[in-house]
Design a protein around this motif. Structure first.
Motif, mmCIF file in Angstrom:
data_model
loop_
_atom_site.group_PDB
_atom_site.id
_atom_site.type_symbol
_atom_site.label_atom_id
_atom_site.label_comp_id
_atom_site.label_asym_id
_atom_site.label_seq_id
_atom_site.Cartn_x
_atom_site.Cartn_y
_atom_site.Cartn_z
ATOM 1 N N UNK A 193 0.778 -1.318 0.045
ATOM 2 C CA UNK A 193 -0.111 0.008 -0.219
ATOM 3 C C UNK A 193 0.878 1.240 0.145
ATOM 4 N N UNK A 194 1.826 1.384 0.902
ATOM 5 C CA UNK A 194 2.673 2.455 0.931
ATOM 6 C C UNK A 194 3.556 2.332 -0.170
ATOM 7 N N UNK A 195 4.089 1.453 -0.919
ATOM 8 C CA UNK A 195 5.029 1.340 -2.183
ATOM 9 C C UNK A 195 4.020 1.876 -3.224
ATOM 10 N N UNK A 196 2.619 1.517 -3.156
ATOM 11 C CA UNK A 196 1.964 2.144 -4.506
ATOM 12 C C UNK A 196 2.041 3.626 -4.354
ATOM 13 N N UNK A 197 1.459 3.992 -3.057
ATOM 14 C CA UNK A 197 1.489 5.544 -2.961
ATOM 15 C C UNK A 197 2.573 6.161 -3.060
ATOM 16 N N UNK A 198 3.643 5.760 -2.766
ATOM 17 C CA UNK A 198 4.974 6.512 -3.193
ATOM 18 C C UNK A 198 5.462 6.641 -4.955
ATOM 19 N N UNK A 212 7.190 9.376 -8.074
ATOM 20 C CA UNK A 212 7.433 8.896 -9.239
ATOM 21 C C UNK A 212 6.151 9.151 -10.297
ATOM 22 N N UNK A 213 5.122 9.446 -9.898
ATOM 23 C CA UNK A 213 4.022 9.773 -10.903
ATOM 24 C C UNK A 213 3.769 8.657 -11.803
ATOM 25 N N UNK A 214 3.857 7.467 -11.373
ATOM 26 C CA UNK A 214 3.454 6.519 -12.157
ATOM 27 C C UNK A 214 2.045 5.982 -12.270
ATOM 28 N N UNK A 215 1.198 6.362 -11.269
ATOM 29 C CA UNK A 215 -0.039 6.083 -11.274
ATOM 30 C C UNK A 215 -1.006 7.198 -11.151
ATOM 31 N N UNK A 216 -2.271 7.154 -11.717
ATOM 32 C CA UNK A 216 -3.337 8.328 -11.499
ATOM 33 C C UNK A 216 -3.898 8.163 -10.026
ATOM 34 N N UNK A 217 -4.295 6.845 -9.952
ATOM 35 C CA UNK A 217 -5.106 6.777 -8.616
ATOM 36 C C UNK A 217 -4.752 5.436 -8.118
ATOM 37 N N UNK A 218 -4.860 5.126 -6.713
ATOM 38 C CA UNK A 218 -4.855 3.743 -5.944
ATOM 39 C C UNK A 218 -6.085 3.592 -5.059
ATOM 40 N N UNK A 219 -6.735 2.820 -5.255
ATOM 41 C CA UNK A 219 -7.853 2.480 -4.128
ATOM 42 C C UNK A 219 -7.547 1.262 -3.227
ATOM 43 N N UNK A 220 -7.793 1.302 -2.263
ATOM 44 C CA UNK A 220 -7.440 0.463 -0.903
ATOM 45 C C UNK A 220 -8.503 -0.131 -0.391
ATOM 46 N N UNK A 221 -8.551 -1.336 0.064
ATOM 47 C CA UNK A 221 -9.696 -1.948 0.564
ATOM 48 C C UNK A 221 -9.091 -2.955 1.900
ATOM 49 N N UNK A 222 -10.214 -3.367 3.049
ATOM 50 C CA UNK A 222 -9.841 -3.978 3.973
ATOM 51 C C UNK A 222 -10.108 -5.512 3.465
ATOM 52 N N UNK A 223 -9.100 -6.217 4.025
ATOM 53 C CA UNK A 223 -9.055 -7.888 3.441
ATOM 54 C C UNK A 223 -9.470 -8.602 4.864
ATOM 55 N N UNK A 224 -10.507 -9.378 4.865
ATOM 56 C CA UNK A 224 -10.647 -10.126 5.984
ATOM 57 C C UNK A 224 -10.994 -9.171 7.164
ATOM 58 N N UNK A 225 -11.179 -7.910 7.355
ATOM 59 C CA UNK A 225 -11.381 -7.135 8.120
ATOM 60 C C UNK A 225 -10.055 -6.939 9.024
ATOM 61 N N UNK A 277 -5.248 -3.728 5.476
ATOM 62 C CA UNK A 277 -5.429 -2.813 4.344
ATOM 63 C C UNK A 277 -4.667 -3.201 2.964
ATOM 64 N N UNK A 278 -5.243 -3.474 1.920
ATOM 65 C CA UNK A 278 -4.354 -4.013 0.968
ATOM 66 C C UNK A 278 -4.890 -3.226 -0.556
ATOM 67 N N UNK A 279 -4.354 -3.266 -1.504
ATOM 68 C CA UNK A 279 -4.274 -2.535 -2.657
ATOM 69 C C UNK A 279 -5.732 -3.330 -3.173
ATOM 70 N N UNK A 338 -8.905 6.076 -0.913
ATOM 71 C CA UNK A 338 -8.167 6.176 -2.179
ATOM 72 C C UNK A 338 -7.365 7.428 -2.191
ATOM 73 N N UNK A 339 -6.465 7.388 -2.996
ATOM 74 C CA UNK A 339 -5.710 8.565 -3.532
ATOM 75 C C UNK A 339 -5.894 8.736 -4.747
ATOM 76 N N UNK A 340 -5.820 10.138 -5.097
ATOM 77 C CA UNK A 340 -6.117 10.491 -6.499
ATOM 78 C C UNK A 340 -4.994 11.653 -6.852
ATOM 79 N N UNK A 341 -4.348 11.590 -7.859
ATOM 80 C CA UNK A 341 -3.373 12.813 -8.066
ATOM 81 C C UNK A 341 -3.979 13.527 -9.183
ATOM 82 N N UNK A 342 -4.554 14.613 -8.887
ATOM 83 C CA UNK A 342 -5.379 15.458 -9.597
ATOM 84 C C UNK A 342 -4.442 16.814 -10.169
ATOM 85 N N UNK A 343 -4.314 16.693 -11.816
ATOM 86 C CA UNK A 343 -3.760 17.746 -12.258
ATOM 87 C C UNK A 343 -4.665 18.707 -12.716
ATOM 88 N N UNK A 344 -4.131 20.080 -12.554
ATOM 89 C CA UNK A 344 -4.976 21.287 -12.841
ATOM 90 C C UNK A 344 -3.925 22.472 -13.191
#
Length: 142
Positions: free
Chosen positions: A14-19, A24-37, A40-42, A67-73
């Motif tokens: 989760x932290x790796x994808x956020x970084x 590095x601006x490799x992704x536009x967004x990442x969503x995360x969910x709770x797995x088995x309560x 937190x996973x991707x 979720x995190x979203x990199x918003x350009x404007x």
């Protein structure tokens, strides 16, 4: 893993994808969910060319997500800028247990995401419409 009172654990990916999104601006967004309560996973990763509509489209109607979203404007001076949004998606239609589990882990999870610039919580799509997102940027500029 942590219990519900202290929040779920966070998978290292989760932290790796956020970084990758932030530095590095490799992704536009990442969503995360709770797995088995318990952890937190991707959930989903949006490629850099993804749009805001693509992002909103992956949020489930009946369950919560982080979720995190990199918003350009463009600024009034026509300077390109970017803001990283953190969105706690907790739709009204989600089960009460899910809302409680996500709420109890929210603070712990977002603390590990260094570089969030704007935080939002949404219970329906209107609260994260493109107008709402752009409005938050204008609010911060004043």
């Amino acid at each position: 893993m942590a219990n519900a009172a202290s929040g779920a654990g966070v998978n290292d990916e989760c932290i790796t994808k956020f970084n990758e999104l932030q530095a590095k601006r490799l992704h536009r967004y990442v969503t995360y969910k709770l797995q088995d309560s318990k952890e937190v996973v991707i959930d989903q990763v949006g490629e850099r060319a993804a749009t805001y509509d693509d992002f909103v489209g992956v949020l489930p109607e009946n369950d919560c997500r982080y979720a995190v979203f990199d918003f350009d404007y463009m600024t009034k001076e026509e300077v390109p800028k970017s803001k990283i949004y953190y969105i706690f998606w907790s739709p009204d239609s989600a089960k009460v247990r899910s809302k409680m589990l996500y709420a109890s882990s929210n603070s712990k999870f977002k603390t590990g995401l260094n570089g969030i610039q704007i935080e939002m919580q949404a219970t329906d799509a209107s609260e994260i419409s493109l107008d709402a997102i752009q409005g938050r940027i204008k609010d911060r500029a004043n």
